[in-house]
Design a protein around this motif. Structure first.
Motif, PDB file in Angstrom:
ATOM      1  N   SER A  16       0.809  -1.221   0.000  1.00 50.67           N
ATOM      2  CA  SER A  16       0.000   0.000   0.000  1.00 50.67           C
ATOM      3  C   SER A  16       0.842   1.270   0.000  1.00 50.67           C
ATOM      4  O   SER A  16       0.359   2.341  -0.356  1.00 50.67           O
ATOM      5  N   ARG A  17       2.117   1.157   0.364  1.00 49.19           N
ATOM      6  CA  ARG A  17       2.970   2.344   0.423  1.00 49.19           C
ATOM      7  C   ARG A  17       4.430   1.926   0.335  1.00 49.19           C
ATOM      8  O   ARG A  17       4.761   0.745   0.366  1.00 49.19           O
ATOM      9  N   GLY A  18       5.312   2.915   0.250  1.00 49.87           N
ATOM     10  CA  GLY A  18       6.736   2.672   0.327  1.00 49.87           C
ATOM     11  C   GLY A  18       7.286   1.760  -0.749  1.00 49.87           C
ATOM     12  O   GLY A  18       6.901   1.831  -1.920  1.00 49.87           O
ATOM     13  N   ALA A  21       4.645  -0.409  -2.603  1.00 51.69           N
ATOM     14  CA  ALA A  21       3.872   0.317  -3.612  1.00 51.69           C
ATOM     15  C   ALA A  21       4.702   0.566  -4.864  1.00 51.69           C
ATOM     16  O   ALA A  21       4.200   0.474  -5.996  1.00 51.69           O
ATOM     17  N   SER A  25       3.761  -0.817  -8.557  1.00 52.28           N
ATOM     18  CA  SER A  25       3.630   0.092  -9.693  1.00 52.28           C
ATOM     19  C   SER A  25       4.541  -0.312 -10.837  1.00 52.28           C
ATOM     20  O   SER A  25       4.141  -0.268 -12.010  1.00 52.28           O
ATOM     21  N   TYR A  38      -2.540  -5.494   1.646  1.00 55.09           N
ATOM     22  CA  TYR A  38      -2.289  -4.514   2.706  1.00 55.09           C
ATOM     23  C   TYR A  38      -2.819  -5.078   4.018  1.00 55.09           C
ATOM     24  O   TYR A  38      -3.643  -5.990   4.044  1.00 55.09           O
ATOM     25  N   ASP A  41      -4.204  -0.115   6.158  1.00 57.05           N
ATOM     26  CA  ASP A  41      -4.525   1.184   5.570  1.00 57.05           C
ATOM     27  C   ASP A  41      -5.246   1.023   4.224  1.00 57.05           C
ATOM     28  O   ASP A  41      -4.626   0.999   3.159  1.00 57.05           O
ATOM     29  N   ALA A  44      -4.668   3.947   1.695  1.00 57.14           N
ATOM     30  CA  ALA A  44      -3.377   3.911   1.007  1.00 57.14           C
ATOM     31  C   ALA A  44      -3.378   2.846  -0.079  1.00 57.14           C
ATOM     32  O   ALA A  44      -2.855   3.058  -1.178  1.00 57.14           O
ATOM     33  N   THR A  48      -2.930   3.400  -4.124  1.00 55.23           N
ATOM     34  CA  THR A  48      -1.933   2.712  -4.950  1.00 55.23           C
ATOM     35  C   THR A  48      -2.591   2.091  -6.173  1.00 55.23           C
ATOM     36  O   THR A  48      -2.077   2.184  -7.296  1.00 55.23           O
ATOM     37  N   THR A 197      11.395   6.066   2.913  1.00 51.97           N
ATOM     38  CA  THR A 197      10.001   5.635   3.004  1.00 51.97           C
ATOM     39  C   THR A 197       9.402   6.159   4.302  1.00 51.97           C
ATOM     40  O   THR A 197      10.107   6.701   5.156  1.00 51.97           O
ATOM     41  N   ASP A 198       8.111   5.955   4.465  1.00 53.90           N
ATOM     42  CA  ASP A 198       7.433   6.428   5.670  1.00 53.90           C
ATOM     43  C   ASP A 198       8.031   5.838   6.938  1.00 53.90           C
ATOM     44  O   ASP A 198       8.050   6.486   7.986  1.00 53.90           O
TER      45      ASP A 198
END
Length: 257
Positions: A16-18, A21, A25, A38, A41, A44, A48, A197-198
């Motif tokens: 979902s992130r970082g 993700a 992508s 995920y 979240d 998020a 994505t 990243t987060d």
């Protein structure tokens, strides 16, 4: 958008992130339909998926708690439901990327049993059983990529429990590659260093001293980006990576050489 991997599915955990993700992508750009796993979240994960679709790719999100005792069973049940909703049932599962993980801090004297077991559940148990349940689904000639860490080479006593889990992932990768070789399935690991990243935001972003310190420790002189890791995963997932298996690829930018 590549047509090379059309009608083939790639699944990325913790996407979902970082880094996850970015991997999702990139695989979508390479033509895969990507299952975005995920844990918590939803917003998020949906973002994505939307970003991939806006770029002309295909993706769908599904949720599973990797700390649960039934994580693998829940994972694939949730995947099947989401895949059916996205209309991709029947497509071949070609790539599985075990990216999800938690980093809990503490020296060995301070690290609690509860935290150790919780981290072990997500970082080691979940990938092991997710792969086990995936094997009947995974196409011959498929790809498994496990996200390891540079901490298996560079000592950070303050995250000793995390380092132990990633060492286990490296050993799992090597042995699984030997086991699945007869099916033409490659199994590799990618070991990032510090990546923007987060998870690193609290001490890295906006902290020029930290950025300068990390950059100075790398041969390539900068902080890693999620896309740097995604590019390596994409190579291992591609046909170009067909003769690489059982390897842990150092993706630290040459940290502490």
């Amino acid at each position: 958008m590549s047509e090379t991997n059309k009608d083939q599915i790639a699944v990325v955990t913790g996407a979902s992130r970082g880094i996850g993700a970015a991997i999702a992508s990139r695989l979508a750009a390479d033509g895969f339909t990507v299952g975005i796993h995920y844990g918590r979240d939803t917003d998020a994960a949906d973002a994505t998926v939307a970003a991939i679709e806006d770029a002309g790719g295909k993706a769908f999100a599904f949720r599973a708690d990797l700390a649960a005792g039934t994580a693998a069973e829940d994972f694939w049940a949730s995947f099947d439901k989401a895949a059916a909703g996205a209309g991709v049932i029947g497509q071949s599962l070609k790539v599985l990327v075990n990216n999800a993980g938690v980093t809990l801090r503490g020296a060995i004297e301070d690290f609690s049993r509860e935290d150790f077991l919780a981290q072990q559940a997500v970082n080691v148990n979940a990938p092991y059983f997710i792969v086990k349940e995936a094997l009947p689904r995974l196409a011959d000639g498929g790809r498994i990529v496990n996200i390891s860490s540079g901490v298996t080479r560079i000592a950070f006593p303050e995250i000793i429990g995390y380092a132990l889990t990633k060492g286990a992932i490296d050993a799992f990768t090597l042995t699984l590659a030997k086991h699945l070789g007869p099916r033409g399935i490659t199994v590799n690991a990618v070991a990032p260093g510090v990546v923007d990243t987060d998870i690193n935001a609290s001490w890295l972003r906006g902290n020029q001293d930290a950025i300068d310190g990390v950059s100075a420790s790398t041969a390539l002189g900068r902080v890693g980006q999620p896309e740097d890791i995604a590019s390596i995963v994409a190579f291992l997932a591609s046909d170009d990576g067909r003769w690489v298996t059982g390897q842990t690829v150092d993706a630290t930018g040459g940290t502490n050489l």
